[in-house]
Design a protein around this motif. Sequence first.
Motif, PDB file in Angstrom:
ATOM      1  N   THR A 158      -7.307  -3.695   4.703  1.00  0.00           N
ATOM      2  CA  THR A 158      -6.763  -2.655   3.808  1.00  0.00           C
ATOM      3  C   THR A 158      -6.975  -1.273   4.410  1.00  0.00           C
ATOM      4  OG1 THR A 158      -7.210  -4.073   1.898  1.00  0.00           O
ATOM      5  CG2 THR A 158      -6.856  -1.714   1.487  1.00  0.00           C
ATOM      6  N   GLN A 196      -4.103   1.323   5.653  1.00  0.00           N
ATOM      7  CA  GLN A 196      -3.997   2.675   5.086  1.00  0.00           C
ATOM      8  C   GLN A 196      -4.030   3.726   6.189  1.00  0.00           C
ATOM      9  OE1 GLN A 196      -7.301   2.644   2.369  1.00  0.00           O
ATOM     10  NE2 GLN A 196      -6.123   1.675   0.691  1.00  0.00           N
ATOM     11  N   SER A 203       7.089  -5.761   4.957  1.00  0.00           N
ATOM     12  CA  SER A 203       6.452  -7.083   4.937  1.00  0.00           C
ATOM     13  C   SER A 203       7.081  -7.983   5.989  1.00  0.00           C
ATOM     14  CB  SER A 203       6.613  -7.722   3.559  1.00  0.00           C
ATOM     15  OG  SER A 203       7.962  -8.093   3.346  1.00  0.00           O
ATOM     16  N   ASP A 218       2.881  -9.407  -5.923  1.00  0.00           N
ATOM     17  CA  ASP A 218       1.975  -8.804  -4.945  1.00  0.00           C
ATOM     18  C   ASP A 218       0.853  -8.087  -5.681  1.00  0.00           C
ATOM     19  OD1 ASP A 218       3.556  -9.140  -2.311  1.00  0.00           O
ATOM     20  OD2 ASP A 218       5.031  -8.335  -3.740  1.00  0.00           O
ATOM     21  N   LEU A 219      -0.377  -8.400  -5.304  1.00  0.00           N
ATOM     22  CA  LEU A 219      -1.548  -7.751  -5.884  1.00  0.00           C
ATOM     23  C   LEU A 219      -2.298  -7.025  -4.775  1.00  0.00           C
ATOM     24  CD1 LEU A 219      -2.893 -10.617  -8.180  1.00  0.00           C
ATOM     25  CD2 LEU A 219      -1.228  -8.848  -8.737  1.00  0.00           C
ATOM     26  N   THR A 220      -2.996  -5.995  -5.170  1.00  0.00           N
ATOM     27  CA  THR A 220      -3.849  -5.276  -4.215  1.00  0.00           C
ATOM     28  C   THR A 220      -5.131  -6.051  -4.023  1.00  0.00           C
ATOM     29  OG1 THR A 220      -4.919  -3.965  -5.938  1.00  0.00           O
ATOM     30  CG2 THR A 220      -2.872  -3.097  -4.997  1.00  0.00           C
ATOM     31  N   ASP A 239       0.557  -4.479  -7.082  1.00  0.00           N
ATOM     32  CA  ASP A 239       0.793  -3.559  -5.973  1.00  0.00           C
ATOM     33  C   ASP A 239       2.134  -2.863  -6.212  1.00  0.00           C
ATOM     34  OD1 ASP A 239       1.283  -2.256  -3.586  1.00  0.00           O
ATOM     35  OD2 ASP A 239       0.437  -3.844  -2.341  1.00  0.00           O
ATOM     36  N   GLU A 246       3.425  -0.239  -4.817  1.00  0.00           N
ATOM     37  CA  GLU A 246       4.179   0.115  -3.617  1.00  0.00           C
ATOM     38  C   GLU A 246       4.990  -1.079  -3.115  1.00  0.00           C
ATOM     39  OE1 GLU A 246       3.335   2.505   0.536  1.00  0.00           O
ATOM     40  OE2 GLU A 246       1.856   1.027  -0.110  1.00  0.00           O
ATOM     41  N   ALA A 247       4.353  -2.241  -3.134  1.00  0.00           N
ATOM     42  CA  ALA A 247       5.052  -3.444  -2.691  1.00  0.00           C
ATOM     43  C   ALA A 247       6.218  -3.773  -3.618  1.00  0.00           C
ATOM     44  CB  ALA A 247       4.079  -4.622  -2.635  1.00  0.00           C
ATOM     45  N   GLN A 248       5.996  -3.589  -4.928  1.00  0.00           N
ATOM     46  CA  GLN A 248       7.079  -3.866  -5.871  1.00  0.00           C
ATOM     47  C   GLN A 248       8.254  -2.920  -5.647  1.00  0.00           C
ATOM     48  OE1 GLN A 248       7.318  -6.454  -8.450  1.00  0.00           O
ATOM     49  NE2 GLN A 248       5.881  -7.164  -6.876  1.00  0.00           N
TER      50      GLN A 248
END
Length: 1642
Positions: free
Chosen positions: A201, A205, A231, A274-276, A282, A284-286
């Motif tokens: 992570t 970042q 992704s 998607d989860l952090t 998540d 941002e992923a969504q």
Amino acid sequence: MAERPAAGGGGEVSLQDVLRGRTDGAQRTKSSSNMIRVFISSTFTDMSSERKALLERAYPEVLAFCRSLGLVFEVVDLRWGIRSDPSGDHEASEIFLQEIDRCQKISAGPHFIALLGNRYGPRTLPRRVPEKQFEVLLSKLSKNPEGVQLLSRWFLKDNNAVPPTYVLQPITAHFPHYADLRPESGPQRDKNLLSWRLTETKLCQLLRSAATDAEAAGDLTAEQKQRFFTSVTEQEFDHGLWKTGGEASALLFVREIPRQRVRDGPKRLAKFMDLTAGGVLDAEAQGLLAGLKSRLYSTLQKILNLHCVELTKGGIDPKRKEHAQYLDGVCEQFVSQMKARIEAALDPPAAANRRKVRGRIDEEKEEMSERLVEEVGLHAAMSSELCRGLYGREGLLGKLCCAMWESTNVRHGPLVVHGGAGMGKTALLCKLAQEMRSVLEARGAAVVIRLLAARHPQRPDIDHVLRSVCLQVCLACGLAPPSPLTANTHLELLRFFGNVLAEVSQHGNTLLIILDALDQLSDRHHAHKLRWLPADLPPNVHLVISMDTNSEAFANMRLKLKALGSFFEAERLSRDDGKQLMESFLRASQRSLTPEQVEAALQSFDASGCPLHLKLILSAAKRWTSFTSLAETRLGANAQEVMSQLFLKLEEKHGKELVGGALGYIALAREGLLEAELRDVMSLDDDIISEVYRYSLPPTPSLIRLPPLLWARLRRDLEDQLEERWTGGVAAVALNNRSLYEAVSARYLTSERRGRSLRILAEYFLGRWSGKLKPASLPGLTLLLSDRKVPPQPLWFAPGLANVRKLQELPYHLLHAGLWDDLRQEVIGSAEWLYCKSRVCGVSSVIQDLDQCSQYMDCIETRLVRDTLVLIKPSLDFLDGHMDTSLFYTELLARLCSLATPFPSVIGRLCSQCEEWLLACPEPVLIPKSSFLQQPGGALQHTLTGLQGGVLCVDISVEAELLVAGCDDGVVAVWSLTDQQLVHSLLGHTGAVLSVRVIDSSAHCLSLAADGSLRRWSLTDGQQLLVILEAVPVDSAPSTVHLHLSDQLIFVYTRTQVKVWKADGAELFSSSSGDEAEGSVVLGVLGESVVSLCDSTRLRIFNPGKKTQPVETQLENSKRRLTPVKCVTLPKRGKVFVASKEGFLHQISRSGRQTAVEFPLVPSLLSVTEDEKILIAGSDLTLSLFHVDRDSVDGFLDLQHDDIVLSACVSSDGRLLASGAADQLVRIWSVTTGSLLDALCGSDAAVTSVRLYSGFVVSASAAASGVRLWNLKYDTRHKPTAHVPAGCAHAAVTKDADRVFYVRQQNQTEVISWNNNTGCLSERLAVSAEVCCLELAQQKRLLLCGLTSGTVLIYPLALPQETLCIPPPESLCRALCIAVSSQEKHVAVAYEDSVCLFEISNRDSFPTVEGPLQRAPLSLLHAPLSCMALLPDRRLLYGTSCGEVKLHDFSGAGSCSLEPHRSRVTCVTASNWGGHALVGSEDAVQRLWALNPPVLDHTMEYKGFFFEGVLCAAFSESDQFVFTGSQDRTVKVWDVATGALLYVQYVYAPVVRMLSYRNGFVALSQQGPVIRELLRCPDHVSPDYNPLRNVRGQYRVTSRQRKDQEGQTGPGSDLQDFNPAQFNLNLMSMLRAKPSSTCCIL
């Protein structure tokens, strides 16, 4: 690994460029793909239910659909079976993208399937970042030293990359327990997992923030920045959907969740969203997911399949109705859209014309040139690839070029390149081809190259190699290619090869043939002995070959070629050569090495100097980074050590079972393995599955397979060791060099492991576990039954489309796995298998399979089936393999049915299968009920071929195990008796070879011929050493010429002259002619003394080499004259035996001493045994044996034969005697008891030469070209029943086929009765004059014999002692023909001047013949009657030798003429009920007449490939069909009502007699066998049925009905002036224009 060859490009390169060996033409010749390979893209967990449903329901249906089209269907779902990538080496995303590229290149249709739900997928760290990019990112983090330090710790700079790159370190570099799945390491692993998630992570970042800043500053492009945010799933979509224009070759499935209930929190939907790292959604992923979907919806609407599904309990539950419907819908859409895409991809005409489907038998056979072009292109492409990196061989190349240049204009031998394994011989020859091509291009030269190790472990067959080379040379140089029969017959092919080379040279063309790795040829035809290789080449033709120095082939090459200048050794490379090679390789790979690494690599290479060793080092070195320590390089002192280190490294990374299993299965496969097959096979291997799931359970325990990602990772690490082999548009994976294959075999294929792997392969290709549950034993679980999801393996994928992979692989694996019962059932004892593989792969491949089986299995039935296919092979070759099922089954049945009872397990099953299939056949077919074709087995072991004419003389060298035979066309053939192969064809004589003799301890042989010449030959190399002209009178006969050798002299003598030469030269030393002393006859030569007879009363003995006075003596009784009949010399006893016409045997010694004893016969055959203890004399049917003891000769055996004795020989131990007779039998007798031990049938010609040799009999005939070897120790269960001799003058057969009556050509004053059931002569019927005709009254059991005297003798078969007689007519004309009416009430006898009618009746239960009742005169001015038929109403239908046909009514209505034929009428046959008659002639015409009244119903014209002319015919019992036997060696079936041809069967010999029996016929072949067959004809025959599909012929029927309907426009008027004797292919267009039921053309 090699990529799929592109098809179709390169229009500027012509076919001639390819055939002449231009490497540039290779791409043009590559076949198009027959593979559908699709990549399944989705996240690991989100779409698992959909992927499982597709696997279970959709993939099998698409697979079956593809198979039915001849396509291979393969799914690449790298996320199946795993939840995430556990390896920690960050290579997964690269592997995914590489696989998408491979699918796109390989697939002929769709190649990408996208599955997208509500999960964006993991956004992983990039494994490689270019140096400049990474340093820009670091500069943006200058205010974050901890971040810079963290990045610098995980990303290390690799200066070996060109340009340099920063490489992400494996997770285990800092968290060593991350990939440790052992239970005891659980706590440390969990800790490492958590630490990596936090580290990952942070790293993500840092990189994303730095990339954002760099983009804002203009240091990175938006695309470069996006790489850190996207992704893996979106990267795949981008690669598979947009970069390749995916609409036409992709499918897209999107699943939306319409709403999310409050209680369905993030944790519950963790698999689907998607989860952090903290467990929250998540965002941002969504957001990125929403952007991706928006892009998909807007650009790929045509291929979008959108579904809205509400999840239940955090997932998809197939048990819920709406979820089941959703999954069903996905599967249905997938199947229907895949089928549509595949059909669309195959629809374009250009694609259809280019695509060739291997295994399809219902389409026209591929042109030879098309198959050749693909093969030539393959070798050209490989050659081009291999010669690129060649360094250090300039000197050797120069020597080879110079040697070729110097020998261009003279005859010369081949050049041989040799060296150890891996020394670069192949690359050297490829470079030579390239260099010579450029040099010779201006001269229009052809360069032919074949890399014989290209398809290891398969060893190429020498016939295939020569056939391919000949065809390429012919097409490149404009020569006529070999016919199918020549191309598939070994000796004919060898002759053709030699002729092609000579013809190319004569035309002034330049030809270079390069054959690499001759030591890799298969053992077939003993190719390693190199007898096929020409040692003497004509000008402008060059042959360069290579082989291993330690091979058998090289040892034989040294014996074959005497000149050492023809041999060139590929020696070890120098260090400088190795360094050059290394620099070139690294430059091409965009890599470099540190100085230390370079030194280590070169130091390792120095130990061997082997190019293969260096290649393996470089394959490993290109993966080294600049920070790889020398301790990690793991180099070895030779290639084997480097390979061992490679295996160790792979085992550490992937697992020993997985590595060993994958490499082992690839090595064991005969033709490599398709990747789908390899994954299937490894999924069946419990050891591999146990290793994979050692520490974790499979996702679905009821469905266990190898996770495809594991193979993909291993394949990536093996890319330099594997190659793709393309055959028929299908790519198989194989090991790319022989040394690697040997290393894999040694390491992973131990005896136990090999057997288990072979069993798994055999069960896979049997389809044993398809649709079944296989037990699996996994750690921590009891025995588990699971589905391995392997596909079925039918023999046929669709009607007419065979499973080629099963045909190629199954026999080998069943044999070597020890599954012999399955082998007998599925292969050897399956008629369908034998036909399928013979048709698809060629009958030679089936014979090779059965040869292999015979080497391991002691199964006599296997050998019999193998020999049957050898007998069928010429027919298949003649039809170019295009044999119909019915014909194949008929051939099997006609050869094997007599063996079904003694051998029920295999042959019995085969015969039952054939008969069942034929009985169910929807088309007309004849079903054999007896073995009338040559059957396998018996004593006949081998027929030595290679001669074109009859064999006149034979000699055997026991020491050298050679057989020498002289032929009537002047050829002397030499065979090896150890392997039955032709060693030499000695050419030089222009007349028949009269005598051959092996001399000089088997090093040389002498031959004497009717052209007058005597020649000496070397048996080592086949060269002529000496020729003496005018040694004997021209056109001498074999029996009049004798060859004698003393220590120093060569004697050649006839009855009237003797000639003598020194043994070491051609100098004529002495000559004596009978003309000098009138009446002198040479009796023989003893030592160096010639014994002759003068004036029939005086003996003269003289030595022509010495000037001594000759010895002359009078015969003992001066009043007695001596007329020699036969003479034989006894050199050990110093005597000549002379049998005289006066009935005495004279013994004459060298001193002139003589004795005479009475001799009971006048011999036509006289010889002595080697030990000179037994004298053998043959006269007519008797062979007599006499003991020779000093001056006495005592007879002790008289051996009676059924025909004239022609040859005899006694074994060296004096126990056995073999005799040959005119009845074509070889008889074996006991010399001790005189009993007949065996009678060997199968010679098919009078046996004129016979020899006994080491448990074998060698026989030959002056009327046949082959020399036969008979094994005296054979299983009598498969001994064929003897039949009547071939070529009888006259013959008749009973309706039940029990007895045959025949008259021999040699003695036509005797009728022989033959018992067909026992295969032996049962009775001799002496007659007073020569027999002219034979006829049988079947019901009344009467044999009627017409004689030249005009007498007709009638033998009642039930009363063999009685004989009836019809006396000759007053004119004493000979009887020409006899005909019996169908009810057998009357018999007609045709004489030269009349035909008489007699009545057959019984008086006191005894048959009588009364008459003549009536007499019909024949005009002597017309041609004689040739054949006739007597109708039930006392009408006579007859034909004459000039073609007239007449119908005479004995009731007084006179006679009428019917339409005549243009040649001799050979057959007149009436139907059983008298309604029809068939009249046939020597030409192509036969006519079917209706007799009440006489009207022509049909004119049937048939033109065969060989000859035409009907010899005999018979109507079926119902008169519905008529069977005909023809000169073209076929039996035909015609429909009486329509005249249509229903069936044609080739029976290998003309049929001379035929009669109806039950639902078929009984017939007699000219070769002697009795044919019994049943006809099965369905009520309805398809209009597409072609009766000529198995023969080369044409036919046409003109029917009365058509004339009535069409007037003068029918076929009859179209061809009014048609002459059937001139029937040719120019009529094809006219016949093709009328494809009615009366006209079928092949």
